[in-house]
Design an enzyme around this catalytic site. Structure first.
Site, short mmCIF file in Angstrom:
data_model
loop_
_atom_site.label_atom_id
_atom_site.label_comp_id
_atom_site.label_asym_id
_atom_site.label_seq_id
_atom_site.Cartn_x
_atom_site.Cartn_y
_atom_site.Cartn_z
N GLY A 133 -24.90 30.36 5.47
CA GLY A 133 -25.81 30.39 4.33
C GLY A 133 -25.37 30.70 3.58
O GLY A 133 -24.42 29.98 2.62
N ILE A 135 -23.68 33.20 2.33
CA ILE A 135 -21.81 34.24 2.45
C ILE A 135 -21.02 33.06 2.07
O ILE A 135 -20.88 31.99 2.92
CB ILE A 135 -21.96 33.75 3.80
CG1 ILE A 135 -22.71 35.12 5.22
CG2 ILE A 135 -20.39 35.24 3.83
CD1 ILE A 135 -22.65 35.76 6.16
N GLU A 189 -34.05 25.43 12.45
CA GLU A 189 -34.06 24.07 12.60
C GLU A 189 -35.26 23.92 12.64
O GLU A 189 -36.41 24.49 13.85
CB GLU A 189 -32.58 23.35 13.03
CG GLU A 189 -31.40 23.73 12.65
CD GLU A 189 -30.88 23.48 11.57
OE1 GLU A 189 -31.16 22.53 10.92
OE2 GLU A 189 -30.05 24.45 11.15
N ASP A 200 -25.39 24.62 16.34
CA ASP A 200 -25.13 24.84 15.55
C ASP A 200 -24.06 25.68 15.55
O ASP A 200 -23.55 25.92 14.19
CB ASP A 200 -26.87 25.25 14.95
CG ASP A 200 -26.54 25.91 13.55
OD1 ASP A 200 -27.24 25.24 12.38
OD2 ASP A 200 -26.51 26.91 13.15
N LYS A 204 -20.59 24.47 13.13
CA LYS A 204 -19.78 25.34 12.54
C LYS A 204 -19.09 26.01 12.40
O LYS A 204 -17.51 26.35 12.08
CB LYS A 204 -20.85 27.06 11.81
CG LYS A 204 -22.30 26.38 11.25
CD LYS A 204 -23.12 27.72 11.40
CE LYS A 204 -24.54 26.93 10.93
NZ LYS A 204 -25.60 28.04 10.79
N1 HSE Z 1 -30.48 27.28 11.84
C1 HSE Z 1 -29.20 27.89 11.26
C2 HSE Z 1 -29.20 29.11 11.52
C3 HSE Z 1 -30.57 26.99 9.19
O1 HSE Z 1 -30.06 29.67 12.33
O2 HSE Z 1 -28.27 29.55 11.37
C4 HSE Z 1 -28.16 27.66 9.02
O3 HSE Z 1 -27.48 27.08 9.33
#
Ligand code: HSE
Length: 438
Positions: A133, A135, A189, A200, A204
């Site tokens: 996000g 950071i 999301e 997710d 990352k």
């Molecule tokens: N759905 C993601 C989260 C949003 O909860 O981290 C940020 O990538």
């Protein structure tokens, strides 16, 4: 007056609106912000009520029009999802436009394709908002930590699940009850399964791996366990033993002096993990994310902050736009890319077999409450070379006992063999939970 830099937004949802708000109100920010102008916006619906006023003529339902508009110099993709986002990113690159994207799903899967296309076209694809996000973690890995040999990254990199686990711990309530709140707050999301099931976080960590270790890994091979099966009782037992439960994404290098340099072995995985109270990651609560990077010679450095939500994600997107705006403002005729900002892979990496992952384990077993049962469990772990750090019987009701074991560091292969032998003991009813332990 210098000509403004035209940007085109693809998507005007939570993050897109956040970006537009920053650009509209440039006062008190870096002067480059006032040199950016939104000239076209691709939206799904033209007349949806929005929390921002924008000239209606900027909006179009045809994303191609945004990319093809000659006044758009930078395309900012905030649509999410794989398609049409991937195709539109590639189209923008072919049109000679730099791209800023928050799309971790596309970058984790098609990063190689996108980065070679961008290098060929001489444009940048910047992705600060894709991980963590608000950071700053992508640019620090590419630039500020460039002099280090990175050994390990451990992160809480999904805000939704961290928010859910933190509230479960605080309120003793199940994850389903808090998920809706996470969605209302704009963290989860639209389809929360990627958050809850760990996909997710896996996207990352795949991206971080590529930057930290210099070579891309296959996203689909990352062992991924989400938080669906984390029960309140695991969180409570963990607390009694001095731990909190976090969904961690971990990547570690197996490179040694004797590693065959044609490809560097790495392990990367996503798993609910007990984190000792004295560990810095255990104090990361709510929607916050934190990424602990271990490198030589820096040692440990932790990046902490809001990991999701409109404002923080928009902050990261705007940072990338500014990086490109800064380069444009030089008015350089030199077409070569800044290698630190472009950051292509510079070696090959591969994931080792999941059975080679090394970690401590938390195991909860439901057993018959008979004499010697703890000894039997201990023997099976011992027979498979798994050393126990602690074994505790928490609850004995009727004839059953709930036994929690924390092992020392072992390979996943050893742990799984021991657990399958334990499962076959007549005294064992079931193995009810298995998580990692830091
Ligand atoms: N759905 C993601 C989260 C949003 O909860 O981290 C940020 O990538």
């Amino acid at each position: 007056m210098r000509k403004k830099i035209g940007i085109g937004l693809l998507g005007l949802g939570t993050v897109g609106t956040g970006v537009a708000k920053i650009i509209q109100k440039s006062q008190g920010r870096n002067p480059l912000v006032s040199e950016i102008e939104i000239v076209r916006i691709g939206v799904r619906e033209l007349n949806r009520p929005r929390s921002i006023e924008l000239p209606q003529h900027l909006l179009t339902q045809k994303p191609e029009e945004v990319i093809d508009d000659p006044s758009v110099e930078v395309v900012v993709e905030m649509m999410g999802g794989i398609e049409p986002a991937r195709t539109l990113i590639l189209r923008a690159i072919s049109a000679g436009k730099s791209v800023v994207t928050a799309n971790k799903a596309v970058i984790a899967r098609y990063g190689e394709e996108i980065s070679s296309a961008a290098n060929k076209a001489g444009v940048y694809v910047l992705i600060e908002a894709a991980v963590g996000g608000g950071i700053p973690i992508i640019e620090p890995l590419k630039q500020s930590l460039g002099g280090n040999r990175i050994q390990r990254i451990s992160g809480i990199i999904n805000g939704t699940t961290n928010y859910i686990l933190s509230r479960m711990a605080k309120e003793g309530t199940s994850y389903k009850n808090v998920l809706q709140d996470a969605q209302k707050l704009g963290y989860a999301e639209a389809d929360p399964s990627a958050d809850i099931e760990g996909g997710d976080a896996a996207d990352k960590i795949a991206i971080l791996c590529g930057l930290a270790f210099g070579g891309r890994i296959e996203r689909s091979k990352i062992p991924t366990q989400g938080i669906k099966n984390v029960e309140i009782r695991d969180i409570e037992y963990a607390a009694q033993l001095g731990y909190s439960v976090k969904l961690l994404a971990i990547a570690t290098s197996f490179e040694t002096k004797s590693t065959n340099k044609s490809s560097i072995p790495l392990a990367a995985w996503v798993q609910p993990t007990l984190v000792a109270n004295e560990h810095p990651l255990s104090r990361v609560n709510g929607v916050n994310n934190a990424i602990l990077v271990e490198g030589d010679p820096i040692g440990e450095v932790m990046f902490y902050g809001p990991g999701a939500g409109a404002g923080p994600t928009a902050s990261a997107v705007v940072a990338d736009i500014l990086n490109i705006a800064g380069i444009h403002s030089l008015g350089s005729t030199n077409n070569s890319l800044d290698p630190l900002l472009a950051a292509s892979s510079w070696r090959n990496c591969h994931l080792v077999e999941p059975s080679e992952i090394i970690q401590r384990n938390y195991v909860r077993l439901n057993a018959k409450d008979t004499p010697g049962v703890i000894g039997l469990i201990g023997n099976q772990f011992g027979n498979h070379g798994v050393s126990i750090q602690s074994i505790v019987q928490f609850d004995a009701s009727a004839n059953d006992a709930e036994i929690v074991v924390i092992t020392h560091e072992v390979t996943k292969g050893q742990a799984m063999k021991a657990l399958s032998a334990i499962k076959n003991l007549p005294e064992i009813n079931s193995i009810t939970a298995h998580m990692g332990c830091l």
